[in-house]
Design a protein around this motif. Structure first.
Motif, short mmCIF file in Angstrom:
data_model
loop_
_atom_site.label_atom_id
_atom_site.label_comp_id
_atom_site.label_asym_id
_atom_site.label_seq_id
_atom_site.Cartn_x
_atom_site.Cartn_y
_atom_site.Cartn_z
N ALA A 39 0.82 -1.24 0.01
CA ALA A 39 0.03 -0.02 0.03
C ALA A 39 1.00 1.27 -0.05
O ALA A 39 2.10 1.16 0.58
CB ALA A 39 -0.88 -0.21 1.34
N ASP A 43 -1.82 5.39 2.96
CA ASP A 43 -2.93 4.30 3.10
C ASP A 43 -2.54 3.22 3.75
O ASP A 43 -3.68 2.37 3.96
CB ASP A 43 -3.24 3.83 1.86
N GLN A 46 -5.37 2.18 6.96
CA GLN A 46 -6.49 1.72 6.11
C GLN A 46 -6.35 0.36 5.47
O GLN A 46 -7.05 -0.51 5.79
CB GLN A 46 -6.83 2.91 5.11
N ALA A 47 -5.14 0.08 5.10
CA ALA A 47 -4.76 -1.10 4.45
C ALA A 47 -4.72 -2.18 5.28
O ALA A 47 -4.88 -3.34 5.34
CB ALA A 47 -3.40 -0.79 3.54
N ASN A 51 -7.14 -4.33 4.50
CA ASN A 51 -6.72 -5.05 3.30
C ASN A 51 -6.94 -4.18 2.14
O ASN A 51 -6.86 -4.77 1.11
CB ASN A 51 -6.74 -6.45 3.20
N LYS A 52 -7.13 -2.99 2.31
CA LYS A 52 -7.47 -2.25 1.13
C LYS A 52 -7.23 -0.67 1.29
O LYS A 52 -7.23 -0.31 2.50
CB LYS A 52 -8.93 -2.21 0.42
N PRO A 53 -6.71 0.31 0.42
CA PRO A 53 -6.46 -0.04 -1.05
C PRO A 53 -5.02 -0.99 -0.91
O PRO A 53 -4.04 -0.35 -0.30
CB PRO A 53 -6.39 1.02 -1.80
N CYS A 54 -4.85 -1.87 -1.85
CA CYS A 54 -3.63 -2.56 -1.94
C CYS A 54 -3.59 -3.19 -3.22
O CYS A 54 -4.37 -3.35 -3.97
CB CYS A 54 -3.74 -3.89 -0.86
#
Length: 73
Positions: A39, A43, A46-47, A51-54
């Motif tokens: 990431a 981010d 949040q990742a 697990n996003k945004p990855c």
């Protein structure tokens, strides 16, 4: 998801050159593959939480020739 034939070279590109950071890594002995999730530094929290945004790098331990659109998903 991006398939990598050389995991170390791919991580050098995405991490050392583009500045992404590793969020998580999963090794599957049975499936003979490694997944590495990356990431952007902004981010990262949040990742880690979802697990996003990855960007997912998929490395298959056994050699395989990649051609004709099987290099990303």
């Amino acid at each position: 998801m991006v398939r990598a034939s050389d995991l170390e070279a791919s991580l050098d590109f995405y991490c050392d050159k583009l500045g992404l950071v590793e969020v998580n890594r999963y090794d599957s002995e049975a499936g003979r593959f490694t997944l590495v999730f990356l990431a952007a530094p902004g981010d990262l929290e949040q990742a880690k939480a979802g697990n996003k945004p990855c960007v997912e790098i998929t490395y298959n331990w056994d050699s395989e020739a990649y051609a004709g659109g099987r290099n990303f998903g």
